[in-house]
Structures are given as C-alpha cells and as structure tokens.
Design a protein around this motif. Structure first.
Motif, PDB file in Angstrom:
ATOM      1  N   VAL A  89       0.843  -1.202   0.000  1.00 37.16           N
ATOM      2  CA  VAL A  89       0.000   0.000   0.000  1.00 37.16           C
ATOM      3  C   VAL A  89       0.873   1.245   0.000  1.00 37.16           C
ATOM      4  O   VAL A  89       0.609   2.215  -0.736  1.00 37.16           O
ATOM      5  CB  VAL A  89      -0.960  -0.019   1.208  1.00 37.16           C
ATOM      6  N   MET A  90       1.927   1.253   0.808  1.00 34.93           N
ATOM      7  CA  MET A  90       2.844   2.398   0.825  1.00 34.93           C
ATOM      8  C   MET A  90       3.503   2.587  -0.538  1.00 34.93           C
ATOM      9  O   MET A  90       3.650   3.721  -1.018  1.00 34.93           O
ATOM     10  CB  MET A  90       3.909   2.210   1.901  1.00 34.93           C
ATOM     11  N   LEU A  91       3.888   1.495  -1.183  1.00 36.06           N
ATOM     12  CA  LEU A  91       4.521   1.577  -2.488  1.00 36.06           C
ATOM     13  C   LEU A  91       3.567   2.163  -3.519  1.00 36.06           C
ATOM     14  O   LEU A  91       3.952   3.038  -4.302  1.00 36.06           O
ATOM     15  CB  LEU A  91       4.995   0.187  -2.926  1.00 36.06           C
ATOM     16  N   LEU A  92       2.321   1.722  -3.533  1.00 39.70           N
ATOM     17  CA  LEU A  92       1.339   2.272  -4.461  1.00 39.70           C
ATOM     18  C   LEU A  92       1.087   3.752  -4.189  1.00 39.70           C
ATOM     19  O   LEU A  92       0.972   4.557  -5.124  1.00 39.70           O
ATOM     20  CB  LEU A  92       0.033   1.486  -4.374  1.00 39.70           C
ATOM     21  N   PHE A  93       0.987   4.123  -2.939  1.00 42.13           N
ATOM     22  CA  PHE A  93       0.756   5.525  -2.585  1.00 42.13           C
ATOM     23  C   PHE A  93       1.924   6.404  -3.029  1.00 42.13           C
ATOM     24  O   PHE A  93       1.731   7.468  -3.612  1.00 42.13           O
ATOM     25  CB  PHE A  93       0.541   5.652  -1.071  1.00 42.13           C
ATOM     26  N   LEU A  94       3.166   5.965  -2.777  1.00 40.76           N
ATOM     27  CA  LEU A  94       4.334   6.746  -3.185  1.00 40.76           C
ATOM     28  C   LEU A  94       4.460   6.813  -4.700  1.00 40.76           C
ATOM     29  O   LEU A  94       4.841   7.851  -5.250  1.00 40.76           O
ATOM     30  CB  LEU A  94       5.602   6.165  -2.564  1.00 40.76           C
ATOM     31  N   ARG A  95       4.115   5.735  -5.382  1.00 43.58           N
ATOM     32  CA  ARG A  95       4.157   5.758  -6.845  1.00 43.58           C
ATOM     33  C   ARG A  95       3.146   6.772  -7.381  1.00 43.58           C
ATOM     34  O   ARG A  95       3.435   7.507  -8.314  1.00 43.58           O
ATOM     35  CB  ARG A  95       3.873   4.365  -7.383  1.00 43.58           C
ATOM     36  N   TRP A  96       1.955   6.806  -6.810  1.00 43.16           N
ATOM     37  CA  TRP A  96       0.938   7.771  -7.223  1.00 43.16           C
ATOM     38  C   TRP A  96       1.380   9.203  -6.889  1.00 43.16           C
ATOM     39  O   TRP A  96       1.198  10.119  -7.684  1.00 43.16           O
ATOM     40  CB  TRP A  96      -0.388   7.465  -6.528  1.00 43.16           C
ATOM     41  N   THR A  97       1.993   9.393  -5.735  1.00 41.90           N
ATOM     42  CA  THR A  97       2.413  10.723  -5.300  1.00 41.90           C
ATOM     43  C   THR A  97       3.480  11.302  -6.206  1.00 41.90           C
ATOM     44  O   THR A  97       3.422  12.474  -6.570  1.00 41.90           O
ATOM     45  CB  THR A  97       2.949  10.659  -3.859  1.00 41.90           C
ATOM     46  N   PHE A  98       4.447  10.526  -6.588  1.00 41.29           N
ATOM     47  CA  PHE A  98       5.590  11.025  -7.342  1.00 41.29           C
ATOM     48  C   PHE A  98       5.515  10.740  -8.837  1.00 41.29           C
ATOM     49  O   PHE A  98       6.497  10.920  -9.542  1.00 41.29           O
ATOM     50  CB  PHE A  98       6.887  10.468  -6.758  1.00 41.29           C
ATOM     51  N   SER A  99       4.362  10.327  -9.344  1.00 40.66           N
ATOM     52  CA  SER A  99       4.256  10.073 -10.779  1.00 40.66           C
ATOM     53  C   SER A  99       4.170  11.396 -11.535  1.00 40.66           C
ATOM     54  O   SER A  99       3.540  12.347 -11.080  1.00 40.66           O
ATOM     55  CB  SER A  99       3.036   9.212 -11.079  1.00 40.66           C
ATOM     56  N   PRO A 100       4.806  11.509 -12.684  1.00 40.30           N
ATOM     57  CA  PRO A 100       4.810  12.772 -13.434  1.00 40.30           C
ATOM     58  C   PRO A 100       3.491  12.991 -14.164  1.00 40.30           C
ATOM     59  O   PRO A 100       2.807  12.053 -14.553  1.00 40.30           O
ATOM     60  CB  PRO A 100       5.953  12.581 -14.433  1.00 40.30           C
ATOM     61  N   GLY A 101       3.140  14.268 -14.332  1.00 40.92           N
ATOM     62  CA  GLY A 101       2.000  14.620 -15.153  1.00 40.92           C
ATOM     63  C   GLY A 101       0.663  14.690 -14.453  1.00 40.92           C
ATOM     64  O   GLY A 101      -0.319  15.048 -15.063  1.00 40.92           O
ATOM     65  N   LYS A 102       0.582  14.368 -13.198  1.00 42.24           N
ATOM     66  CA  LYS A 102      -0.698  14.389 -12.507  1.00 42.24           C
ATOM     67  C   LYS A 102      -0.621  15.231 -11.243  1.00 42.24           C
ATOM     68  O   LYS A 102      -1.216  14.910 -10.239  1.00 42.24           O
ATOM     69  CB  LYS A 102      -1.136  12.976 -12.164  1.00 42.24           C
ATOM     70  N   SER A 103       0.092  16.314 -11.300  1.00 39.85           N
ATOM     71  CA  SER A 103       0.296  17.148 -10.123  1.00 39.85           C
ATOM     72  C   SER A 103      -0.906  18.046  -9.881  1.00 39.85           C
ATOM     73  O   SER A 103      -1.555  18.512 -10.817  1.00 39.85           O
ATOM     74  CB  SER A 103       1.538  18.012 -10.304  1.00 39.85           C
ATOM     75  N   VAL A 104      -1.214  18.297  -8.633  1.00 45.64           N
ATOM     76  CA  VAL A 104      -2.274  19.245  -8.295  1.00 45.64           C
ATOM     77  C   VAL A 104      -1.723  20.656  -8.173  1.00 45.64           C
ATOM     78  O   VAL A 104      -2.474  21.600  -8.019  1.00 45.64           O
ATOM     79  CB  VAL A 104      -2.979  18.840  -6.977  1.00 45.64           C
ATOM     80  N   VAL A 105      -0.416  20.804  -8.278  1.00 43.31           N
ATOM     81  CA  VAL A 105       0.225  22.109  -8.240  1.00 43.31           C
ATOM     82  C   VAL A 105       0.234  22.672  -9.656  1.00 43.31           C
ATOM     83  O   VAL A 105       0.596  21.981 -10.602  1.00 43.31           O
ATOM     84  CB  VAL A 105       1.667  21.998  -7.689  1.00 43.31           C
ATOM     85  N   ALA A 106      -0.165  23.923  -9.799  1.00 43.33           N
ATOM     86  CA  ALA A 106      -0.237  24.536 -11.125  1.00 43.33           C
ATOM     87  C   ALA A 106       1.154  24.655 -11.741  1.00 43.33           C
ATOM     88  O   ALA A 106       2.121  24.984 -11.059  1.00 43.33           O
ATOM     89  CB  ALA A 106      -0.879  25.908 -11.033  1.00 43.33           C
ATOM     90  N   ARG A 107       1.220  24.378 -13.040  1.00 50.07           N
ATOM     91  CA  ARG A 107       2.480  24.516 -13.747  1.00 50.07           C
ATOM     92  C   ARG A 107       2.770  25.980 -14.042  1.00 50.07           C
ATOM     93  O   ARG A 107       1.863  26.808 -14.052  1.00 50.07           O
ATOM     94  CB  ARG A 107       2.418  23.772 -15.080  1.00 50.07           C
ATOM     95  N   ARG A 108       4.032  26.276 -14.292  1.00 56.73           N
ATOM     96  CA  ARG A 108       4.391  27.630 -14.695  1.00 56.73           C
ATOM     97  C   ARG A 108       3.767  27.925 -16.039  1.00 56.73           C
ATOM     98  O   ARG A 108       3.824  27.091 -16.947  1.00 56.73           O
ATOM     99  CB  ARG A 108       5.906  27.766 -14.808  1.00 56.73           C
ATOM    100  N   PRO A 109       3.168  29.098 -16.192  1.00 58.44           N
ATOM    101  CA  PRO A 109       2.590  29.411 -17.500  1.00 58.44           C
ATOM    102  C   PRO A 109       3.681  29.510 -18.556  1.00 58.44           C
ATOM    103  O   PRO A 109       4.797  29.941 -18.281  1.00 58.44           O
ATOM    104  CB  PRO A 109       1.917  30.761 -17.282  1.00 58.44           C
ATOM    105  N   ARG A 110       3.343  29.126 -19.752  1.00 59.38           N
ATOM    106  CA  ARG A 110       4.312  29.196 -20.836  1.00 59.38           C
ATOM    107  C   ARG A 110       3.733  30.065 -21.939  1.00 59.38           C
ATOM    108  O   ARG A 110       2.535  30.186 -22.089  1.00 59.38           O
ATOM    109  CB  ARG A 110       4.643  27.815 -21.376  1.00 59.38           C
ATOM    110  N   ARG A 111       4.625  30.660 -22.701  1.00 57.97           N
ATOM    111  CA  ARG A 111       4.202  31.463 -23.831  1.00 57.97           C
ATOM    112  C   ARG A 111       3.798  30.551 -24.969  1.00 57.97           C
ATOM    113  O   ARG A 111       4.357  29.491 -25.159  1.00 57.97           O
ATOM    114  CB  ARG A 111       5.326  32.370 -24.297  1.00 57.97           C
ATOM    115  N   GLY A 112       2.829  31.020 -25.734  1.00 54.56           N
ATOM    116  CA  GLY A 112       2.409  30.272 -26.901  1.00 54.56           C
ATOM    117  C   GLY A 112       2.174  31.218 -28.054  1.00 54.56           C
ATOM    118  O   GLY A 112       2.368  32.429 -27.945  1.00 54.56           O
ATOM    119  N   GLY A 113       1.730  30.682 -29.148  1.00 51.40           N
ATOM    120  CA  GLY A 113       1.372  31.497 -30.295  1.00 51.40           C
ATOM    121  C   GLY A 113      -0.011  32.093 -30.102  1.00 51.40           C
ATOM    122  O   GLY A 113      -0.710  31.828 -29.124  1.00 51.40           O
TER     123      GLY A 113
END
Length: 116
Positions: A22-46
């Motif tokens: 259970v701890m392993l699954l929780f840590l894998r979910w916590t540190f997996s890329p692309g699913k963060s609840v923290v907002a990403r830095r805005p980037r410039r676009g066209g």
C-alpha cells in the motif's frame, strides 16, 4: 513456540507485506509525473494557443495593451492581455470580436473634466 501453531506468524508477515505494498502504491501515485495538483508555470504560446480567445489587438507594449483592455472593460467586454511568442496580444472571446474591434477602432473618449 512464541506464536502458537505458526499460522499467526505467517499472517503477521502477510500484513507487513500488504502494508509495504500500500505504501509503495501511494508513493508511486504521489511522485508520478503529469498528474500534479500544483499549477504549472505558465508558458508562452502562439496567438492560436489560447483556446476560445481570439486576438483583436497587437499593442506595442503591455502598458498600451492594459489601456486597451480597460477600454473594453468599460464597455462590459471581457478581455485578456497575454504575452505571446509574437509579443503582447489583447484577446477576447469569439462572440465579442466584432464589438471589441469596433470599440478599439473608435477614438478614446476624452477624460471627464473635474470642476474644482
């Protein structure tokens, strides 16, 4: 024997292994890329990377763009000033493009005089 018949020893090992799993699954979910609840830095676009927004003006500076945005806001048109790869752009929703361009094409109203 300390644990009796030995089956409780096996159960305790399985409980510890399940806890680690259970701890392993929780840590894998916590540190997996692309699913963060923290907002990403805005980037410039066209100009076309802003979804429902359409560019209506290309001001030379952000200050000039903010003045244009305030003119739209006085007329109840929601606008957004963004920094794109091509410089600042004043964006409005697609349904407001015609009205916004008409407002921006008209000369600005003179400031109201105040009697002292």
């Amino acid at each position: 024997m300390l644990y009796g018949d030995g089956s409780s020893y096996l159960v305790s090992i399985l409980v510890v292994l399940a806890g680690f799993g259970v701890m392993l699954l929780f840590l894998r979910w916590t540190f997996s890329p692309g699913k963060s609840v923290v907002a990403r830095r805005p980037r410039r676009g066209g100009e076309n990377d802003y979804g429902l927004f359409v560019p209506v003006a290309s001001p030379a500076t952000m200050i000039e763009g903010e003045q244009l945005r305030l003119r739209l806001a006085e007329n109840q048109i929601r606008g957004k000033l963004v920094q794109t790869n091509d410089g600042p752009r004043l964006m409005v929703f697609e349904k407001d493009v015609k009205i916004a361009r008409t407002i921006l094409a008209a000369p600005p109203a003179p400031p109201a005089s105040r009697d002292l």
